[in-house]
Design a protein around this motif. Sequence first.
Motif, PDB file in Angstrom:
ATOM      1  N   ASP A   1     -38.195  13.142  36.516  1.00 37.28           N
ATOM      2  CA  ASP A   1     -37.235  12.475  37.392  1.00 37.28           C
ATOM      3  C   ASP A   1     -35.845  12.833  36.871  1.00 37.28           C
ATOM      4  O   ASP A   1     -35.709  13.429  35.807  1.00 37.28           O
ATOM      5  CB  ASP A   1     -37.452  10.958  37.381  1.00 37.28           C
ATOM      6  CG  ASP A   1     -37.671  10.405  35.977  1.00 37.28           C
ATOM      7  OD1 ASP A   1     -38.381  11.047  35.191  1.00 37.28           O
ATOM      8  OD2 ASP A   1     -37.123   9.337  35.657  1.00 37.28           O
TER       9      ASP A   1
ATOM     10  N   GLY B   1     -44.183  10.435  25.989  1.00 40.00           N
ATOM     11  CA  GLY B   1     -44.460   9.566  27.128  1.00 40.00           C
ATOM     12  C   GLY B   1     -45.944   9.290  27.274  1.00 40.00           C
ATOM     13  O   GLY B   1     -46.421   8.909  28.349  1.00 40.00           O
ATOM     14  N   LYS B   2     -46.674   9.439  26.192  1.00 42.01           N
ATOM     15  CA  LYS B   2     -48.140   9.301  26.214  1.00 42.01           C
ATOM     16  C   LYS B   2     -48.583   7.901  26.631  1.00 42.01           C
ATOM     17  O   LYS B   2     -49.389   7.749  27.549  1.00 42.01           O
ATOM     18  CB  LYS B   2     -48.670   9.655  24.814  1.00 42.01           C
ATOM     19  CG  LYS B   2     -50.167   9.657  24.679  1.00 42.01           C
ATOM     20  CD  LYS B   2     -50.580  10.432  23.445  1.00 42.01           C
ATOM     21  CE  LYS B   2     -49.720  10.138  22.228  1.00 42.01           C
ATOM     22  NZ  LYS B   2     -49.904   8.768  21.707  1.00 42.01           N
ATOM     23  N   THR B   3     -48.078   6.889  25.948  1.00 44.64           N
ATOM     24  CA  THR B   3     -48.526   5.522  26.228  1.00 44.64           C
ATOM     25  C   THR B   3     -48.127   5.095  27.645  1.00 44.64           C
ATOM     26  O   THR B   3     -48.924   4.479  28.367  1.00 44.64           O
ATOM     27  CB  THR B   3     -47.952   4.555  25.173  1.00 44.64           C
ATOM     28  OG1 THR B   3     -48.211   5.104  23.884  1.00 44.64           O
ATOM     29  CG2 THR B   3     -48.604   3.194  25.267  1.00 44.64           C
ATOM     30  N   THR B   4     -46.910   5.437  28.029  1.00 40.49           N
ATOM     31  CA  THR B   4     -46.451   5.123  29.397  1.00 40.49           C
ATOM     32  C   THR B   4     -47.357   5.812  30.413  1.00 40.49           C
ATOM     33  O   THR B   4     -47.739   5.224  31.431  1.00 40.49           O
ATOM     34  CB  THR B   4     -44.994   5.602  29.588  1.00 40.49           C
ATOM     35  OG1 THR B   4     -44.204   5.086  28.519  1.00 40.49           O
ATOM     36  CG2 THR B   4     -44.426   5.134  30.903  1.00 40.49           C
TER      37      THR B   4
ATOM     38  N   LYS C   1     -41.192  12.832  32.588  1.00 40.20           N
ATOM     39  CA  LYS C   1     -39.722  12.788  32.677  1.00 40.20           C
ATOM     40  C   LYS C   1     -39.162  13.865  33.610  1.00 40.20           C
ATOM     41  O   LYS C   1     -38.138  14.468  33.322  1.00 40.20           O
ATOM     42  CB  LYS C   1     -39.100  12.873  31.274  1.00 40.20           C
ATOM     43  CG  LYS C   1     -39.718  11.822  30.328  1.00 40.20           C
ATOM     44  CD  LYS C   1     -39.102  11.798  28.962  1.00 40.20           C
ATOM     45  CE  LYS C   1     -39.986  11.010  28.002  1.00 40.20           C
ATOM     46  NZ  LYS C   1     -39.446  10.897  26.670  1.00 40.20           N
TER      47      LYS C   1
ATOM     48  N   GLY D   1     -44.886  12.868  35.547  1.00 35.77           N
ATOM     49  CA  GLY D   1     -44.267  11.549  35.432  1.00 35.77           C
ATOM     50  C   GLY D   1     -42.859  11.604  35.991  1.00 35.77           C
ATOM     51  O   GLY D   1     -42.090  12.497  35.659  1.00 35.77           O
TER      52      GLY D   1
ATOM     53  N   GLY E   1     -43.095  10.044  21.583  1.00 36.96           N
ATOM     54  CA  GLY E   1     -41.909  10.135  22.433  1.00 36.96           C
ATOM     55  C   GLY E   1     -42.123  10.964  23.688  1.00 36.96           C
ATOM     56  O   GLY E   1     -41.287  10.960  24.590  1.00 36.96           O
TER      57      GLY E   1
ATOM     58  N   GLU F   1     -40.485   5.284  34.851  1.00 32.16           N
ATOM     59  CA  GLU F   1     -41.105   4.428  33.838  1.00 32.16           C
ATOM     60  C   GLU F   1     -41.972   3.315  34.423  1.00 32.16           C
ATOM     61  O   GLU F   1     -42.533   2.523  33.683  1.00 32.16           O
ATOM     62  CB  GLU F   1     -40.009   3.839  32.948  1.00 32.16           C
ATOM     63  CG  GLU F   1     -39.186   4.921  32.246  1.00 32.16           C
ATOM     64  CD  GLU F   1     -38.013   4.346  31.475  1.00 32.16           C
ATOM     65  OE1 GLU F   1     -38.225   3.899  30.348  1.00 32.16           O
ATOM     66  OE2 GLU F   1     -36.896   4.350  32.022  1.00 32.16           O
TER      67      GLU F   1
ATOM     68  N   GLN G   1     -47.850  -1.782  22.470  1.00 32.59           N
ATOM     69  CA  GLN G   1     -47.359  -1.193  23.723  1.00 32.59           C
ATOM     70  C   GLN G   1     -48.518  -0.917  24.685  1.00 32.59           C
ATOM     71  O   GLN G   1     -48.439  -1.215  25.875  1.00 32.59           O
ATOM     72  CB  GLN G   1     -46.629   0.114  23.396  1.00 32.59           C
ATOM     73  CG  GLN G   1     -45.608   0.527  24.449  1.00 32.59           C
ATOM     74  CD  GLN G   1     -45.118   1.946  24.206  1.00 32.59           C
ATOM     75  OE1 GLN G   1     -45.249   2.473  23.098  1.00 32.59           O
ATOM     76  NE2 GLN G   1     -44.562   2.561  25.224  1.00 32.59           N
TER      77      GLN G   1
HETATM   78  P1  GDP Z   1     -45.231   8.017  23.378  1.00 31.38           P
HETATM   79  O1  GDP Z   1     -44.581   7.861  22.049  1.00 31.38           O
HETATM   80  O2  GDP Z   1     -45.609   9.439  23.647  1.00 31.38           O
HETATM   81  O3  GDP Z   1     -46.358   7.074  23.628  1.00 31.38           O
HETATM   82  O4  GDP Z   1     -44.077   7.745  24.438  1.00 31.38           O
HETATM   83  P2  GDP Z   1     -43.782   6.454  25.337  1.00 31.38           P
HETATM   84  O5  GDP Z   1     -44.843   6.282  26.369  1.00 31.38           O
HETATM   85  O6  GDP Z   1     -43.479   5.309  24.445  1.00 31.38           O
HETATM   86  O7  GDP Z   1     -42.458   6.950  26.088  1.00 31.38           O
HETATM   87  C1  GDP Z   1     -41.267   7.273  25.418  1.00 31.38           C
HETATM   88  C2  GDP Z   1     -40.083   6.927  26.330  1.00 31.38           C
HETATM   89  O8  GDP Z   1     -40.091   7.775  27.475  1.00 31.38           O
HETATM   90  C3  GDP Z   1     -40.125   5.497  26.847  1.00 31.38           C
HETATM   91  O9  GDP Z   1     -38.808   4.991  26.879  1.00 31.38           O
HETATM   92  C4  GDP Z   1     -40.666   5.675  28.270  1.00 31.38           C
HETATM   93  O10 GDP Z   1     -40.242   4.628  29.121  1.00 31.38           O
HETATM   94  C5  GDP Z   1     -40.064   6.996  28.666  1.00 31.38           C
HETATM   95  N1  GDP Z   1     -40.847   7.698  29.697  1.00 31.38           N
HETATM   96  C6  GDP Z   1     -42.157   8.027  29.669  1.00 31.38           C
HETATM   97  N2  GDP Z   1     -42.504   8.708  30.799  1.00 31.38           N
HETATM   98  C7  GDP Z   1     -41.387   8.816  31.554  1.00 31.38           C
HETATM   99  C8  GDP Z   1     -41.079   9.437  32.838  1.00 31.38           C
HETATM  100  O11 GDP Z   1     -41.919  10.039  33.513  1.00 31.38           O
HETATM  101  N3  GDP Z   1     -39.783   9.330  33.255  1.00 31.38           N
HETATM  102  C9  GDP Z   1     -38.826   8.691  32.531  1.00 31.38           C
HETATM  103  N4  GDP Z   1     -37.595   8.659  33.024  1.00 31.38           N
HETATM  104  N5  GDP Z   1     -39.075   8.132  31.343  1.00 31.38           N
HETATM  105  C10 GDP Z   1     -40.329   8.183  30.858  1.00 31.38           C
END
Ligand code: GDP
Length: 294
Positions: A244, A101-104, A242, A272, A99, A275, A135
């Motif tokens: 922003d 934001g790793k994959t994003t 996140k 970041g 959660g 998205e 993903q």
């Molecule tokens: P992971 O579980 O760490 O791989 O997390 P994800 O990459 O799946 O991201 C979790 C949620 O955070 C998703 O809904 C992303 O779109 C959102 N997200 C990730 N980075 C950012 C960011 O820089 N800004 C915003 N607003 N959302 C983000």
Amino acid sequence: MRKTGSSIGSVFIGTQIDEALYEDLEAALLQADTGVQATQFLLDDLRRRVKSSKTTDPAAVKGLLAQALADLLQPLQQALPIGAQADGPTVLMIAGVNGAGKTTTIGKLTWHLSHAGASVLLAAADTFRAAAREQLGVWATRNTVEIISQQGGDPAAVSFDAVTAGRARGRDVVLIDTAGRLPTQLHLMEELKKIKRVIQKADPSAPHQVLLVIDGNTGQNALAQVKAFDAALGLTGLVVTKLDGTAKGGVLAAIAIWGRERGAVVPVYFIGVGEQLEDLQPFDAQEFASALLA
Ligand code: GDP
């Protein structure tokens, strides 16, 4: 408290420079997640700056605090070194709790590196969660890069294969996505340590970077994550997501203080800010400090 506004910037409006102003600032900084230690550090520094500037204008204090914060954060502002080693790809192991934001971030980083002219190979080392693999696969397609992935396989073996493939195929960068939580009894940190060890078998100089992705909205919890992952893996850098919207991000001041105590700061290579693919920016201490105090 003389004011009800929660933003730090609102503390400076229409007051004089007195103890009440410093108290309001203390409360606002703590509310912005800077933590007790960094807040104290910043206020002490600010008092010195106010004294030597001889200003009596509260509005000028805001500028002095912005500078104190920017100076504290400045060591965190560093460029991600890519291609520094003699041969083979730069291997980046990316960690972070689910959660964060790793994959994003990996998707955005791939875009950023590709646009800088680097060829990228992705590795899906979170082999437990099918959704995580899928993903990452979507981001690979979006960026038109290859991905090494294996359903239910050993995460360390996937990482080994990816580094070996990256070398064989002459890629510039290998990005390894790891699990953020395990559905088994296996301890996450033990698995991550194993991945790191096995990567070293594929390339003794790798991983060249161990990056932790943290959610900039999680306050002191983010600092706890940084400490735990650093103790287990030895972090070389951070990406703060996140930032922003209404993000606070004050925890970066706490991370800067922690880095000083650690003897070497862990730089924030990127932040970041959304998205989409292009929503990854190099960290800018001055800009960040001004935004936090706005
Ligand atoms: P992971 O579980 O760490 O791989 O997390 P994800 O990459 O799946 O991201 C979790 C949620 O955070 C998703 O809904 C992303 O779109 C959102 N997200 C990730 N980075 C950012 C960011 O820089 N800004 C915003 N607003 N959302 C983000």
